[in-house]
Design a protein around this motif. Structure first.
Motif, short mmCIF file in Angstrom:
data_model
loop_
_atom_site.label_atom_id
_atom_site.label_comp_id
_atom_site.label_asym_id
_atom_site.label_seq_id
_atom_site.Cartn_x
_atom_site.Cartn_y
_atom_site.Cartn_z
N VAL A 69 8.62 -1.02 10.37
CA VAL A 69 8.45 0.41 10.10
C VAL A 69 7.59 0.60 8.86
O VAL A 69 6.70 1.47 8.83
N CYS A 70 7.83 -0.20 7.82
CA CYS A 70 7.04 -0.10 6.59
C CYS A 70 5.57 -0.34 6.86
O CYS A 70 4.71 0.46 6.46
N LEU A 71 5.24 -1.42 7.56
CA LEU A 71 3.83 -1.73 7.84
C LEU A 71 3.20 -0.69 8.75
O LEU A 71 2.06 -0.28 8.54
N LEU A 72 3.94 -0.26 9.77
CA LEU A 72 3.41 0.72 10.71
C LEU A 72 3.13 2.06 10.03
O LEU A 72 2.05 2.64 10.18
N LEU A 73 4.09 2.55 9.25
CA LEU A 73 3.90 3.84 8.57
C LEU A 73 2.80 3.74 7.52
O LEU A 73 1.98 4.67 7.38
N GLY A 97 1.72 6.84 -0.61
CA GLY A 97 1.88 6.57 0.82
C GLY A 97 2.60 5.27 1.07
O GLY A 97 3.50 5.18 1.90
N TRP A 98 2.22 4.23 0.31
CA TRP A 98 2.91 2.94 0.47
C TRP A 98 4.34 3.01 -0.03
O TRP A 98 5.23 2.39 0.55
N ALA A 99 4.56 3.79 -1.10
CA ALA A 99 5.93 3.96 -1.58
C ALA A 99 6.78 4.65 -0.51
O ALA A 99 7.93 4.26 -0.27
N LEU A 100 6.21 5.65 0.15
CA LEU A 100 6.92 6.33 1.23
C LEU A 100 7.20 5.37 2.38
O LEU A 100 8.29 5.38 2.97
N ALA A 101 6.21 4.51 2.69
CA ALA A 101 6.39 3.55 3.78
C ALA A 101 7.49 2.55 3.44
O ALA A 101 8.33 2.21 4.28
N GLY A 105 10.96 2.12 5.43
CA GLY A 105 11.38 0.81 5.95
C GLY A 105 12.75 0.42 5.46
O GLY A 105 13.58 -0.10 6.21
N TYR A 106 13.03 0.71 4.18
CA TYR A 106 14.35 0.40 3.62
C TYR A 106 15.42 1.23 4.32
O TYR A 106 16.49 0.71 4.67
N ARG A 107 15.15 2.51 4.54
CA ARG A 107 16.14 3.38 5.18
C ARG A 107 16.42 2.92 6.61
O ARG A 107 17.56 2.93 7.06
N VAL A 108 15.35 2.53 7.34
CA VAL A 108 15.55 2.06 8.72
C VAL A 108 16.35 0.76 8.72
O VAL A 108 17.28 0.60 9.53
#
Ligand code: ZN
Length: 115
Positions: A69-73, A97-101, A105-108
């Protein structure tokens, strides 16, 4: 008098855990307590604290889902910036943007691990 029996998470019997002794380093080292086990089923996981193979697989799956999810977002956000034409013009936008990703990813990963 306080009852000092605990329930074994493997066999369900009330028991007092037995101490296992062993030599931590070798023959020159004196015997010392190394673990404890249930006297009925001999399981050293009598308190159920060790994760099962299913829990370990779910944790691995959660980590993989979080990284995906982190890489995709992150890629989607960078692609959106490139489409708009502001790619590499605002470093704070790329970083946020990367911080949001990473946060997504952490939340997922946490959600899948708690599932
Ligand atoms: Zn037991």
């Amino acid at each position: 008098m306080r009852q000092s029996l605990v329930e074994c998470q493997c066999c369900g019997k009330l028991m007092v855990p037995r101490t296992s002794y062993g030599r931590a380093l070798g023959w020159w080292d004196g015997a010392r307590p190394i673990s404890n086990h249930c006297p009925f089923c001999l399981s050293d996981n009598w308190d159920g604290s060790r994760p099962t193979i299913f829990q370990r697989l779910m944790r691995l799956l959660a980590g993989l889902a979080g990284i995906s999810v982190c890489l995709l977002l992150g890629e989607v956000l960078l692609t959106l910036q490139a489409e708009v034409g502001i790619y590499h013009q605002y470093p704070w936008l790329t970083l946020s943007g990367w911080a949001l990703a990473v946060l997504a990813g952490y939340r997922v990963a946490k959600w899948v691990d708690d599932y």
